[in-house]
Design an enzyme around this catalytic site. Structure first.
Site, PDB file in Angstrom:
ATOM      1  N   LYS A 169    -134.556 -53.861 -68.632  1.00  0.00           N
ATOM      2  CA  LYS A 169    -134.283 -52.962 -67.509  1.00  0.00           C
ATOM      3  C   LYS A 169    -133.367 -51.857 -68.037  1.00  0.00           C
ATOM      4  O   LYS A 169    -132.148 -51.919 -67.911  1.00  0.00           O
ATOM      5  CB  LYS A 169    -133.637 -53.752 -66.362  1.00  0.00           C
ATOM      6  CG  LYS A 169    -133.870 -53.156 -65.014  1.00  0.00           C
ATOM      7  CD  LYS A 169    -133.561 -54.136 -63.923  1.00  0.00           C
ATOM      8  CE  LYS A 169    -133.344 -53.459 -62.600  1.00  0.00           C
ATOM      9  NZ  LYS A 169    -134.438 -52.628 -62.106  1.00  0.00           N
TER      10      LYS A 169
HETATM   11  N1  PMP Z   1    -140.314 -54.040 -61.401  1.00  0.00           N
HETATM   12  C1  PMP Z   1    -139.543 -52.971 -61.634  1.00  0.00           C
HETATM   13  C2  PMP Z   1    -140.033 -51.930 -62.561  1.00  0.00           C
HETATM   14  C3  PMP Z   1    -138.283 -52.860 -61.024  1.00  0.00           C
HETATM   15  O1  PMP Z   1    -137.505 -51.798 -61.265  1.00  0.00           O
HETATM   16  C4  PMP Z   1    -137.854 -53.859 -60.130  1.00  0.00           C
HETATM   17  C5  PMP Z   1    -136.540 -53.727 -59.405  1.00  0.00           C
HETATM   18  N2  PMP Z   1    -135.472 -54.086 -60.195  1.00  0.00           N
HETATM   19  C6  PMP Z   1    -138.694 -54.966 -59.916  1.00  0.00           C
HETATM   20  C7  PMP Z   1    -139.919 -55.019 -60.560  1.00  0.00           C
HETATM   21  C8  PMP Z   1    -138.267 -56.086 -59.036  1.00  0.00           C
HETATM   22  O2  PMP Z   1    -137.312 -56.876 -59.681  1.00  0.00           O
HETATM   23  P1  PMP Z   1    -136.197 -57.674 -58.896  1.00  0.00           P
HETATM   24  O3  PMP Z   1    -136.912 -58.574 -57.949  1.00  0.00           O
HETATM   25  O4  PMP Z   1    -135.488 -58.437 -59.951  1.00  0.00           O
HETATM   26  O5  PMP Z   1    -135.352 -56.675 -58.211  1.00  0.00           O
END
Ligand code: PMP
Length: 306
Positions: free
Chosen positions: A172
């Site tokens: 991320k």
């Molecule tokens: N995919 C992407 C590209 C994201 O940015 C996010 C948000 N963080 C998610 C999926 C969902 O992840 P999470 O459930 O951990 O927020």
């Protein structure tokens, strides 16, 4: 008030639904500073190159949801780019708690960041003086209720998700241009979220959410090998389904699977779980959120607010 954009360009769908709260304190490298003074050097490689990692986290009723999972993912993202956070995990979690407390926030959206730190204009991360830690907490802008009741329209876009051998979507990172390009395609087409495929043409994920379909009562979501973020809400939903005796399948999906799905929904920290009722202008089944989606949404609400 929104922070930017013409009225037409202002999506109601997004994290920055509100002006950042007045009098807010921001955590920067061990200090809580007023938001007006919350500044990072223009020589920070997070700014110059998107060289850094982050997390989007939520607190519900005074409790940080899935703190350990988010901190672990943050530190994994950092390790993957050979970035060492200047504070250990426990201290990072404590810093999040104390920032929330300083801002008197019980229901909040939390942005946790580690940047490469201040360096020279060259790429070399070894010329940087040390990583920076920033924690921003803000009141949460809830999405309109109608979206959860009536569902969302989305499209598949031509911008493919980053190839894992170029920049693994499990990291991320502060460089979200891949997702932003897809988001622009979606916004230009009048929808708020966009589905990205991978280089093989399989469904990967949305710009800020993971995706599930339901076929014959079975929820199916792309595997991590499709090149996606290992979403924490995705895991939560898999656990909630398992608690009801429903096993989520992880399988590669094509646009055919999207168009022939009985149900579709997205998951993410900000969106939580949101039904999708139209994909590329086609109704998903009868165009109404399906029973499995609504059940899991109710379970998710109970878990976070119950
Ligand atoms: N995919 C992407 C590209 C994201 O940015 C996010 C948000 N963080 C998610 C999926 C969902 O992840 P999470 O459930 O951990 O927020």
């Amino acid at each position: 008030m929104r922070r930017q954009g013409t009225p037409e360009a202002r999506p109601y769908w997004g994290i920055a639904g509100k002006e950042i709260t007045m009098g807010l304190k921001v955590y920067i490298n061990g200090e809580l500073v007023d938001k007006e003074n919350a500044k990072i050097s223009v020589f920070d490689h997070g700014f110059l190159y998107g060289d850094g990692v982050f997390e989007g986290i939520r607190a519900y009723n005074g409790k940080v949801f899935k703190m350990k999972e988010h901190i672990d993912r943050l530190f994994d993202s950092a390790a993957a780019i050979e970035l060492k956070a200047p504070i250990p995990r426990e201290q990072y979690a404590a810093a999040i708690e104390s920032t929330l407390k300083a801002n008197n926030l019980r229901d909040a959206y939390i942005r946790a960041i580690v940047t490469r730190g201040i360096g020279t204009l060259g790429l070399n991360p070894r010329n940087c003086t040390g990583a920076s830690v920033v924690i921003i907490t803000d009141s949460i802008a809830l999405y309109p209720k109608e979206l959860y009741e009536n569902g969302l329209s989305v499209i598949t876009v031509s911008t493919i998700r980053n190839h894992p051998n170029a920049l693994d979507p499990r990291i991320k990172s502060l460089n979200y241009l891949n997702n932003i390009l897809a988001k622009i395609e979606g916004l230009n087409a009048g929808v708020e979220e966009a589905i990205m495929l991978n280089i093989q043409g399989y469904v990967a994920e949305c710009t800020g959410d993971n995706i599930f379909i339901v076929k014959d009562g079975v929820p199916i979501t792309p595997p991590l090998s499709a090149g996606i973020l290992d979403g924490i809400t995705r895991h939560t939903v898999m656990d909630l389904a398992a608690a009801r005796g429903i096993m989520v399948r992880e399988d590669n999906l094509t646009r055919y699977d999207l168009f022939t799905a009985d149900e579709c929904f997205l998951t993410g920290t900000a969106a939580e779980l949101i039904p999708v009722v139209k994909i590329d202008g086609r109704l998903v089944a009868d165009g109404k959120p399906g029973p499995t989606t609504l059940q899991l949404l109710a379970d998710f609400r109970k878990l976070t607010r119950g």
